[in-house]
Design a protein around this motif. Structure first.
Motif: not given
Length: 732
Positions: A309-330
């Motif tokens: 077993x290999x201990x993970x040095x750091x987890x795989x990053x996740x990419x999120x956005x805010x707000x969850x819904x955006x409009x063109x140019x926002x």
């Protein structure tokens, strides 16, 4: 070749020649050919079977014929024989086997004339038990074993199978009733070997039973693989691993062994001696790392396996956005973050985050936080986290910017009729879902949510009072959106159904004289535009069609004539309904001046008839001749004597005419008839032909009558007075 043998051949040739001569001289007929299977059609294996071919042949001399018999199995020739007797032909199947199963026929050929029997099926059941022989009963792992499987007494096409503890280890095909094969046994144990076979025919495959079991004892090889991994304690992601694979207890009998080192399904190294492999520990999601060291000797494999077993040095990053819904140019915020890390090896500040693509990204001042302006179209972003030389990428984040509501339209699908429901449609461009709200005179009527492309928001409404109404639609992409689109105002005029239809006629009297002007006025209650149509009863074609915004219309007929007498009615429609007036009966009478003209014409006609009647009566009276005299005088005109040239010239222009004078005696009663002068004379003119002979008249005789109203007296009659001295005397 000796003399006796030559003599026998000579005599046989003479016999066959004589038989041939005899055969060519006689006539024959093959009546029937029958195949008989003895003792029966269904037999067990090993039975002696006889195929008897019986033929019935009629001949003209009764002497023997040369006959050629052929036995066929499944339409293939098995045996052919020529005989010179009329006896049955017999074909023997000694010790019949399953392979003999099939359809048999007998064919007879005499001097080219052939006949085929009906097919008979022979079924042979039961195969002999196979016998297995091995060349040894004790072997070491990987050593070859030679095996022989025999099908006693069987013939045909074979498939042999060899089994180790009911697991097939070999297969051999052939036409021989025995097969040989070699194989290697692995695993130190007692192995039971047996065999079986199948016979294939044209129609089916027949399996045998199992053979005898032969026991083989297999000795285990002393050679074993050895797998070592360093470090053998807690391993972190990024640590260097040293892995070795080797073989122990190698003897001279183990020559030719080979080593294989693998990680899962990935082959890392191979070799003929100890294998060493160095690598960086990389954790596998939800699984431990598996390593395999395998040694192969004479097709015998032995392996050793370890999992770490290999201990993970750091987890795989996740990419999120805010707000969850955006409009063109926002402007939106993208956050790249690794939730977990090995605090024994690194700190959170050791992690570095990068966003891709990274052109012109404004800095937010926080690690892993990026401010991005939404594009006009769909776009993708990924991010990476890196520490201690280890780099991990996030999953791709697909961003689909929404489109604000635009080009909002409102329309009405139906006609708006008072107190009847109608449909109002709202539609716009923009990202789904779209929330629509309908307003009537700035009062909300209802809301609809559209979640499918190219769908319209459908509203139903009813107007109960006449007049104009204002409708509009509002739309936004979601209930929480702060941007709302609005349509233009839609003015709706309510159509009031038509009612109380009246039809008036001017002049009011329905009796009118020709030449006058006639007007029909049709009026209704309701709203326009109204289409008026005028009809004569019995006709489907309108006299006039008129569409007007008014609620009345007229039909003018001028000048009217007698043909305009009829019943009339009108129809009116405004999209809401259609109404019809009652029929109006119009009678057109003759004009007064026409009546006077007709009276004058009748009087003139009557006067003309009276005149014609009087003239007719006078004509009839003039033609009536009363014969009161008892004597009639007749004169014939003589040929004219020679006259002067002038007279001749005048006479030549007229045809020759004969005149006959008839003198009717009148009563001399002085009391009844007054005394008159002159006589009543009737002349008949006869036209002579140019040759002087009298021809019949073309159009009858022309009679000239001269009536003298003066009464004359018979006693005073003088023939000379009439200048007809040359006429003969009247003859009674």
């Amino acid at each position: 070749m000796g003399l006796p043998q030559r003599l026998i051949l000579t005599l046989l040739s003479i016999y066959l020649y004589s038989a041939t001569v005899v055969n060519t001289q006689q006539e024959f007929k093959i009546q029937s050919v029958e195949l008989i299977i003895e003792p029966r059609n269904d037999v067990t294996a090993g039975t002696n079977v006889t195929l008897r071919c019986h033929a019935t042949v009629s001949t003209s001399t009764g002497k023997g014929l040369i006959r050629e018999y052929t036995i066929l199995k499944n339409d293939k020739i098995v045996y052919t024989k020529t005989i010179g007797s009329s006896e049955d032909f017999v074909y023997q199947l000694h010790n019949a086997r399953v392979f003999s199963t099939g359809l048999y026929q007998c064919k007879l050929d005499i001097q080219g004339d052939t006949k085929l029997s009906k097919a008979q099926r022979l079924n042979v059941q039961g195969l002999s038990q196979p016998v297995l022989h091995l060349n040894t009963n004790v072997v070491n792992e990987g050593e070859e074993v030679q095996a022989t499987c025999i099908a006693p007494g069987e013939i045909g096409s074979f498939i042999f199978f060899f089994f180790d503890n009911d697991e097939q280890i070999s297969r051999v095909e052939g036409l021989s009733n025995q097969a040989k094969t070699t194989f290697r046994l692995s695993g130190a144990d007692i192995h039971k070997i047996h065999c079986s076979y199948k016979i294939r025919t044209a129609e089916d495959t027949f399996p045998s039973t199992k053979s005898n079991n032969v026991t083989v004892s297999v000795k285990e090889l002393s050679i074993t693989p050895e797998l070592k991994i360093f470090p053998d304690s807690t391993i972190y992601e990024g640590d260097h691993l040293n892995i070795s694979c080797s073989a122990k207890n190698v003897h001279s009998s183990s020559e030719g062994y080979k080593l294989f080192l693998s990680q899962g399904t990935k082959l890392l190294r191979t070799g003929n001696s100890t294998i060493n492999h160095n690598m960086v520990a990389v954790p596998k999601a939800s699984e431990a790392l598996t390593f395999d060291c395998r040694v192969v000797v004479r097709n015998v494999e032995k392996y050793s396996e370890k999992k770490i077993s290999v201990v993970e040095l750091f987890s795989v990053p996740s990419l999120t956005m805010s707000p969850t819904e955006v409009f063109q140019g926002q402007i939106m915020t993208l956050t790249c973050n690794s939730d977990g890390f090995a605090s024994q090896r690194i700190n959170r500040e050791d992690l570095e985050y990068t966003l891709y693509p990274s052109k012109n990204l404004p800095s937010s001042g926080k690690p892993g936080v990026f401010n991005v302006k939404a594009l006009q179209n769909d776009f993708n972003y990924t991010c990476s986290a890196e520490a201690k030389g280890i780099k991990k990428d996030s999953k791709t984040l697909m961003i689909r910017p929404k489109v604000h509501v635009s080009a909002l339209k409102i329309s009405i699908e139906d006609k708006v009729i008072l107190k009847k429901s109608f449909t109002i449609l709202c539609q716009s461009n923009g990202s789904l879902p779209i929330n629509y709200t309908l307003f009537k005179d700035n009062v909300q009527v209802g809301t609809k949510v559209i979640r499918e492309q190219n769908r319209q928001a459908v509203f139903m409404d009813v107007i109960n009072e006449p007049g104009e109404r204002q409708y509009r639609c509002e739309a936004k992409n979601s209930l929480h959106s702060n941007k709302t689109g609005s349509s233009q105002h839609l003015s709706v005029n309510v159509i009031v159904p038509l009612s109380q239809m009246t039809l008036a006629v001017i002049p009011s009297s329905l009796k009118i004289s020709e030449g006058k002007e006639l007007n029909f006025i049709c009026s209704v209650n309701g709203t326009g535009p109204v289409t008026f149509k005028w009809y004569r009863t019995g006709s489907v074609v309108p006299l006039q069609t008129n569409t007007t915004t008014e609620t009345y219309s007229n039909l003018e007929i001028k000048p009217v004539s007698k043909n305009d007498s009829d019943e009339y009615y009108c129809e009116a429609s405004n999209g809401a309904n259609k109404v019809r007036s009652e029929n109006v009966n119009v009678q057109v009478f003759m004009a007064p001046w026409k009546k006077g003209l007709i009276v004058v014409a009748c009087l003139l006609l009557l006067l003309l008839l009276v005149l014609l009647l009087v003239a007719s009566m006078l004509n009839i009276k003039s033609k009536r001749v009363k014969v009161d005299r008892a004597e009639v005088s007749v004169w014939s005109k003589r040929k004219p004597e020679t006259e002067s040239d002038d007279e001749i010239s005048e006479v030549s222009n007229e045809p020759n005419v004969e005149y006959t004078e008839v003198v009717h005696a009148r009563s001399t009663d002085p009391a009844r008839v007054p005394l008159r002068k002159g006589t009543d004379t009737v002349y008949s003119e006869l036209q002579n032909s140019p040759n002087g002979a009298a021809d019949p008249p073309d159009y009858g005789s022309v009679e000239y009558a001269e009536l003298n109203r003066e009464q004359f007296e018979i006693s005073q009659y003088d023939p000379q007075v009439h200048s007809y001295q040359d006429l003969p005397e009247p003859v009674d």
